[in-house]
Design a protein around this motif. Sequence first.
Motif, PDB file in Angstrom:
ATOM      1  N   LEU A  32       0.833  -1.207   0.000  1.00 51.41           N
ATOM      2  CA  LEU A  32       0.000   0.000   0.000  1.00 51.41           C
ATOM      3  C   LEU A  32       0.867   1.256   0.000  1.00 51.41           C
ATOM      4  O   LEU A  32       0.590   2.220  -0.738  1.00 51.41           O
ATOM      5  CB  LEU A  32      -0.933  -0.016   1.212  1.00 51.41           C
ATOM      6  CG  LEU A  32      -2.097  -1.018   1.134  1.00 51.41           C
ATOM      7  CD1 LEU A  32      -2.764  -1.153   2.493  1.00 51.41           C
ATOM      8  CD2 LEU A  32      -3.117  -0.571   0.092  1.00 51.41           C
ATOM      9  N   TRP A  33       1.915   1.281   0.814  1.00 52.04           N
ATOM     10  CA  TRP A  33       2.793   2.441   0.823  1.00 52.04           C
ATOM     11  C   TRP A  33       3.633   2.528  -0.448  1.00 52.04           C
ATOM     12  O   TRP A  33       4.149   3.597  -0.785  1.00 52.04           O
ATOM     13  CB  TRP A  33       3.712   2.413   2.052  1.00 52.04           C
ATOM     14  CG  TRP A  33       3.146   3.157   3.215  1.00 52.04           C
ATOM     15  CD1 TRP A  33       2.637   2.638   4.352  1.00 52.04           C
ATOM     16  CD2 TRP A  33       3.017   4.570   3.332  1.00 52.04           C
ATOM     17  NE1 TRP A  33       2.202   3.625   5.205  1.00 52.04           N
ATOM     18  CE2 TRP A  33       2.429   4.832   4.592  1.00 52.04           C
ATOM     19  CE3 TRP A  33       3.325   5.646   2.513  1.00 52.04           C
ATOM     20  CZ2 TRP A  33       2.159   6.132   5.029  1.00 52.04           C
ATOM     21  CZ3 TRP A  33       3.060   6.930   2.954  1.00 52.04           C
ATOM     22  CH2 TRP A  33       2.482   7.169   4.197  1.00 52.04           C
ATOM     23  N   ALA A  34       3.788   1.402  -1.155  1.00 51.62           N
ATOM     24  CA  ALA A  34       4.532   1.438  -2.409  1.00 51.62           C
ATOM     25  C   ALA A  34       3.815   2.238  -3.487  1.00 51.62           C
ATOM     26  O   ALA A  34       4.421   2.577  -4.510  1.00 51.62           O
ATOM     27  CB  ALA A  34       4.798   0.014  -2.906  1.00 51.62           C
ATOM     28  N   LEU A  35       2.532   2.564  -3.291  1.00 52.46           N
ATOM     29  CA  LEU A  35       1.794   3.403  -4.229  1.00 52.46           C
ATOM     30  C   LEU A  35       2.110   4.887  -4.069  1.00 52.46           C
ATOM     31  O   LEU A  35       1.674   5.698  -4.895  1.00 52.46           O
ATOM     32  CB  LEU A  35       0.283   3.193  -4.055  1.00 52.46           C
ATOM     33  CG  LEU A  35      -0.257   1.768  -4.220  1.00 52.46           C
ATOM     34  CD1 LEU A  35      -1.755   1.751  -3.970  1.00 52.46           C
ATOM     35  CD2 LEU A  35       0.058   1.225  -5.594  1.00 52.46           C
ATOM     36  N   PHE A  36       2.839   5.264  -3.022  1.00 53.30           N
ATOM     37  CA  PHE A  36       3.112   6.673  -2.750  1.00 53.30           C
ATOM     38  C   PHE A  36       3.853   7.373  -3.892  1.00 53.30           C
ATOM     39  O   PHE A  36       3.476   8.494  -4.277  1.00 53.30           O
ATOM     40  CB  PHE A  36       3.893   6.793  -1.438  1.00 53.30           C
ATOM     41  CG  PHE A  36       4.340   8.186  -1.110  1.00 53.30           C
ATOM     42  CD1 PHE A  36       3.427   9.234  -1.042  1.00 53.30           C
ATOM     43  CD2 PHE A  36       5.678   8.465  -0.885  1.00 53.30           C
ATOM     44  CE1 PHE A  36       3.839  10.528  -0.746  1.00 53.30           C
ATOM     45  CE2 PHE A  36       6.103   9.749  -0.580  1.00 53.30           C
ATOM     46  CZ  PHE A  36       5.181  10.776  -0.524  1.00 53.30           C
ATOM     47  N   PRO A  37       4.899   6.783  -4.513  1.00 57.02           N
ATOM     48  CA  PRO A  37       5.542   7.480  -5.646  1.00 57.02           C
ATOM     49  C   PRO A  37       4.596   7.733  -6.814  1.00 57.02           C
ATOM     50  O   PRO A  37       4.710   8.769  -7.488  1.00 57.02           O
ATOM     51  CB  PRO A  37       6.680   6.521  -6.043  1.00 57.02           C
ATOM     52  CG  PRO A  37       6.965   5.733  -4.822  1.00 57.02           C
ATOM     53  CD  PRO A  37       5.650   5.561  -4.141  1.00 57.02           C
ATOM     54  N   GLY A  38       3.646   6.818  -7.064  1.00 53.52           N
ATOM     55  CA  GLY A  38       2.707   7.037  -8.155  1.00 53.52           C
ATOM     56  C   GLY A  38       1.763   8.188  -7.896  1.00 53.52           C
ATOM     57  O   GLY A  38       1.468   8.982  -8.809  1.00 53.52           O
ATOM     58  N   PHE A  39       1.282   8.346  -6.682  1.00 59.23           N
ATOM     59  CA  PHE A  39       0.393   9.459  -6.327  1.00 59.23           C
ATOM     60  C   PHE A  39       1.148  10.778  -6.183  1.00 59.23           C
ATOM     61  O   PHE A  39       0.504  11.830  -6.070  1.00 59.23           O
ATOM     62  CB  PHE A  39      -0.337   9.155  -5.020  1.00 59.23           C
ATOM     63  CG  PHE A  39      -1.507   8.225  -5.179  1.00 59.23           C
ATOM     64  CD1 PHE A  39      -2.764   8.720  -5.484  1.00 59.23           C
ATOM     65  CD2 PHE A  39      -1.352   6.861  -5.030  1.00 59.23           C
ATOM     66  CE1 PHE A  39      -3.845   7.869  -5.623  1.00 59.23           C
ATOM     67  CE2 PHE A  39      -2.426   6.000  -5.170  1.00 59.23           C
ATOM     68  CZ  PHE A  39      -3.680   6.504  -5.480  1.00 59.23           C
ATOM     69  N   SER A  40       2.485  10.739  -6.188  1.00 56.51           N
ATOM     70  CA  SER A  40       3.278  11.957  -5.986  1.00 56.51           C
ATOM     71  C   SER A  40       3.632  12.658  -7.293  1.00 56.51           C
ATOM     72  O   SER A  40       4.273  13.706  -7.260  1.00 56.51           O
ATOM     73  CB  SER A  40       4.580  11.624  -5.236  1.00 56.51           C
ATOM     74  OG  SER A  40       4.284  11.061  -3.962  1.00 56.51           O
ATOM     75  N   LYS A  41       3.266  12.108  -8.431  1.00 53.30           N
ATOM     76  CA  LYS A  41       3.581  12.733  -9.718  1.00 53.30           C
ATOM     77  C   LYS A  41       2.562  13.821 -10.028  1.00 53.30           C
ATOM     78  O   LYS A  41       1.473  13.553 -10.523  1.00 53.30           O
ATOM     79  CB  LYS A  41       3.598  11.672 -10.822  1.00 53.30           C
ATOM     80  CG  LYS A  41       4.754  10.702 -10.709  1.00 53.30           C
ATOM     81  CD  LYS A  41       4.756   9.687 -11.825  1.00 53.30           C
ATOM     82  CE  LYS A  41       3.580   8.741 -11.739  1.00 53.30           C
ATOM     83  NZ  LYS A  41       3.667   7.665 -12.746  1.00 53.30           N
TER      84      LYS A  41
END
Length: 1160
Positions: free
Chosen positions: A496-505
Motif C-alpha cells: 500500500l505504501w509502495a503506491l506513494f511514488p505514483g500518487f506523488s507525480k
Amino acid sequence: MPPKPQTVRRRSAPAKPMALTKEALALHDRIQNEMFEEQKEQLALRKRLEARRRLSGQPDSDDEDLLPLGGNAMTTDDGAAAPSTGAAAPTDPADPFDVIRRQLHSTLPSHRNNVAILAAVEETIAAQGFDRTPTAYFGALVSLLAGQVAEADALPVRATGGRQRRGKAPLNSNDDESAIWNAIVLLLSLIISRVEASVLCARYADLAQLFSKALGHYVESSATTRALLECLARLLGAIEAPMWTLSTSTALVGQMVSLCMDQRPKVRRKAVDTLTALYAGLGPNAVASARPIFHKEVAALFATLHTEYTALAQQASIASAAQQDPLNNLTAGDDNMEDVEAGSNPAMALLSSKLMHLMRLLQDIFKHLGRSDDAFLMKPLLVLDEVYRGLEEDEQPHLQKEIEQTLQAGCLSFGPEMLLASLPLNIRRSEIESGKVSRPWLLYVIRNHIPQGSSMAYFVQNIVSLANDMKAEQEALIANGQPMVAVQFRSLFLQLWALFPGFSKLPSDLEHFRNIARDVGTLIQTEDDLLIDACHGLQALVSSGLGASEERAAHVRAVLGPFAKNYMPLLFNRIMGAASQFQDPLVGTIREYSRLTDPELLDSFVSRCIARLTSAESDDNTRDMMLTLSIAMSPSMNLESKARIFQALPTFLACEDAMLQKRAYRCLLTVSDNVGHMVISSAQASAVLGSLLTLESVSAGAKRDRLRCMLALLTRMDDPAFLAAVPSVMPEAILGCKEVNEKTRRTSYDLLTDVGKRMAQLGSTPLCLENPDASLNGFFKMTIAGLAANSPHMISATVYALSTLVFQFCDQMELSTLSVVIDTILLILKSKTKENVKAAIGFVKVMAVRVPAERLGAHLPGIVEGLLVWADEHSHHFKIRVREIIERLVRKFGYQIIGNLIPAEHQKLLDYIRKYRVRESVFGEGNTAEDNEETMAFDSSLSIGGRSARRLASTSTLGRKRGRGEEEDTLEGLEDLAIETDSEDEAVSVHTTRTARSMARSLKSTQSAKTTKTTATNKTSKSVAMSVSGKSVSGKSVSGKSVSGKSVSGKSMAATTRSSGALSTMSKSVRGKRAPQPTPLQRAMEDASKYKSKRGFGDVKIADQPDPYAYLPLNPMALSKRRGTKHNVEMQDALSVALKSNPRGAKARALQPERKRRRK
C-alpha cells in the motif's frame, strides 16, 4: 446433449459466365505481350545511353523523354483504350492498383481473376468516356458489387450451422463467383482510400447498406471480409459528426466489433487493427459523438464473451469433478462426458484467443482516450477481473499477462480512484471473513501505472488509512501468537505504501500532503523496507512540481518548503549509517529537496559538510560522504558556499584513496560547471590548474574527471592565461588518447577539439600578431612536438591526437602545415615499431576519408609506398587495414592513378579490390552512386567477346570470404578470375587459377606434392589459348610473368577443363544475371550416367558407391514453399522415367493383384 440442428441446403442458381471479363483478359494479354518486348528494347536503350553519358562525363540529356516505358494511357491498334496492367513497367507508387498490375503474368487463378476484373472496369470506364480517376474506378466497382449483392438477395434463405442467412452456399477457393467477389472487394479496398471524403459522405447511406449486406452474404471468405473491413473503416472515417448519430453508423460499428470474435485469427486481427485505426483517426468534431458508440459496442461484446466464458467454465468444472469421482464416471452418460471432454479445452482456447484480441482493442482505446469516466468501459474491466480470478496460478500465463496489461491501461485512463471504487480491494480482515471478494493482487498490477495528476486526498484518506489498519492487524496477530498470518498483513502494508511514488507525480491537491508529512518522515527513519519508496515519492513531488509552470512551482515551494528544516537533518542523519543500497535514493532526495531549502539553512548544511570534510578526526568514508553531499547540493548553493568548497578541494586531489580522489575531482567539476557568474576568476582557475599539474600521481578511475576539470578550468581563463596553460595541458591530453577506458579517450578527444576551436578563434584576434602560436597552426605545432618523444607510447598517442585534429580541422589548416604533418606521419609509417605503425595507419585512413583529393594528391606516392610495406603483415590486422585504405584511395582517385603507383608484385591487391567492388555492384551490397559510376566505367572498358567483366568477376568467391579476412591465395578448391587492363589497347587477359591441392586430387598423381603441382600446372597451362580482342594469349610456365607481352600476377597461368566449362557457361549468360543452373532431375541424370551398363541394358552396381536405384541427390531448395511444387513435379518425372526404363518390373507389379487373387 440437445440434438444438433439440421442443415437445410437449397440449390443455388447456376453462375453465369462473364464474357466481358474473359474478352477483356484476352485483349489485355495480347496487348501486354506486344508491349513487353517493346519496353524491354526501350529499357535496354535507356541503359546504354545512361552508360554512355557516365563514361563520357556528359550531363543528363533529354533522350529519356523519347523512351516512354508505359503509363496509364494505353491504346489498341484500332484506337480503343486498353487496360494498362503492365507487369513489365516499373512500380508506380502513385497507382493504387500497382499490386494488381504486377500480377499480370502470375499463374494463380485468383491473381488472374483480379487482373481480369480490373481490365473489365478500365474497359467500361473508357467506353463511357470517363477519365481514370479514383471516383470513376470507385463508381464502377460499386456498381459491380451492387449487382452481385442484388443477385445474392434474390436467392432463397439457407440455414448453415443453426443460422439462417440469405445468399449462396459457403464459398470455396474453386468457386468462380467467390473469386469475382474477392476481386471486386479487393479492388474497392485499394481505391477507396483515394476517393474524396465528400463523395463518400454524399452516398453514405447507400454505401453503408451495400457494404453491410456484402459482409453478411459472404462472411465465409476471409479475404473478402478483411477487404470489406478496410472499406467500412474508410467510409466511417470520412463521414461528418452529425452522421455518427444515425442508426446506420451504430450498426456498422457493431458489425465491425462483432468480427473481433470471429473464428478466424486473421479476421480478428484485421478487425482489431481497423477499429484501432478508425478510433485513433476520428476528427475533433466527431470524437464526442463517435467514441460512445465504440465504448457501448465493446462493452456489449465483453458481456457476451463473459456469458460464453461462464458456460465453458462450468463445463470444465463438471468434467474435472467427474474425472476425480469414480462413481460419477460409472453413472454418468458416456456420450455426454465425451462431448464435454472433447469440447472443453479447444473451446476454451478459442475463447481465450478471442478475449486477447478484444483486450488489445480495449488497450488501444484506453491509450487514445486518455483520462475518462465512461461507465461503459468499466464493464469490460469487471469481466476481466472475474476471468482473472477464475484462473489458476500457472494457468494460461499469456492470458493473465494480457489481463494485467489491460487493467493497467484502465488504471491510467480512469485513475486509481475510479478503478478501486469499481474493483475494491477488500483486504481487511473483517471483509475477508465476511466472504467479500478480495483483490490484493490488484496492488501489484497498478503500482507503476498510476497516472499523473492523481488525488493526494484519496491516497491520504483511503490508501494510508488502509495501510494503518494493516499495520494494526499485524501487531494484533503478533500479540496473539500468529506470526505467519501477520507476515501477510505486513506485505499488504508495504504494498500500500509502495503506491506513494505514483500518487506523488504532480498531484491535483498537493496541500493534502501535510497530513502525511510526519508519516513519511517516520518511514524514512524507521522502515528500511519503505525507505526507497518514500525517497522516490519526495523526489517526484519536488521534481514534477518545479518542472511545471511558474505558478505550480510557487505552490510547491509554499507547501513543501517549510518541511525542509525537518527533512534535511533527517536525511543527513539517515545517510551517515545507511547501507550502500540506500545511499543513492537518499542523495537524490537531498539533491531535490535542497532546491526548496532556504539559502541560509542550506548554507549552514554546507558549512557543516566543509567542517567535517577538513576535520582531522574524519576518516576517508566520512570525507567521501561529505564530498558526495556537496556534489548533491552544489546546484542550489550560493556563490559564497561554492567558493569555500572550491578552496577546500585541492587538498583532497592528492590523497592516496582512489575513490576519495575521484570524488574530489567530480566535486571540483560540479562546482566549476555550476558557477554562473564567474565566481572563480581567471587567476583562481590558473592556480587550481597549476596545483593539478603538480600532482605526482592520479588514479585510473579519476583520469576522466581530471581531464573534464582541466577543460572546465580552461574555459574560465582569459586569453593570455589560456595560452600560457595550453602547453602544460597538452601532454596529459595527448596521453589520454591511449587510455584503456573508452570514456577517458573520448574526453581527451573532446579536450583537444575544444582547445583547437578556441585557438582557431584566437587566430583572428590581435593577440595572434603578438604571439604567433595563438592560432590553429601554432596548436598543431604544439601537438607535433609530441612526436619527438623517446617512448613509442607517447609517439603513438601523438599520432592519434593528430588524427583527431586533422579530422576536425582539415578544412581550416594551412596547406604547409598539413604537408608537414603528413610527411612526418609517413616517416613513422616506415618505422619498425608496430605500435607507432598501427597509429600511423589509422592516421592515413583518416586522411583518405577526410582530406580532399586536391590537397592529398601530392602525397599520394608516399602514402601508397608506405602502406605497401605492411601489405603482407598479418599482425595487428595490418593486411586488412591496408587493403581497406587502398580501396578508399581507389574510390577517391580511381583505378588508373592508384594502379600506376602500385608495383607489379602488389597488383593482385588491386585486382582483388576490382573484383570485390564489381561483385558489390552486381548484388547491391552497400554500393553508392560513386561506386556505380566507377564500376560502370571499369565494366565497359573490360569486355570479352561481348561478355561483361562484371559477370566474370562475380563468379569469384573472394567477396564472400572478405568478412572473415581471408585472402585470395588461401582459397582451396575454388576458381578465381584475375582481370588485368592495358591502358593502350584495352586488351584483357583472363587467367583461371586452381590451387595445387585441388589439381593434385583431380589428377590422382602418385608423385610428391611439389612435383605434382609443377607437372600438372605446366601441362594445363600449355593447353590454354584464348583469343581476346583479336590477340592470342598463351602460357608456357606457371612461374612466368609474361603472357603475350602482358604483365600478370603469380599463380595465374593454370586452366583446367572445369574452369573452361565455367567460362563457356558464363559467355551465354546475360550481364547482371546468374547462369542457368541445372534442375535436380538433370543433375540426377548426369550423376546416374556412370551406372549405365556398357555391355547390356539396365544399371550396374559400383563398389563403394550407393545403389543406382537409391541414388538421387537432395536439393535444399526443395524445402522452399515457393519452389516445393516444382521440385515435386520433377521428382514425379524422375520416378516415371525409372518405371518406363524397367518394363519387367512394371509388368510384375501389374500382375501382382491378379496373383494375390489366385492365391486366395
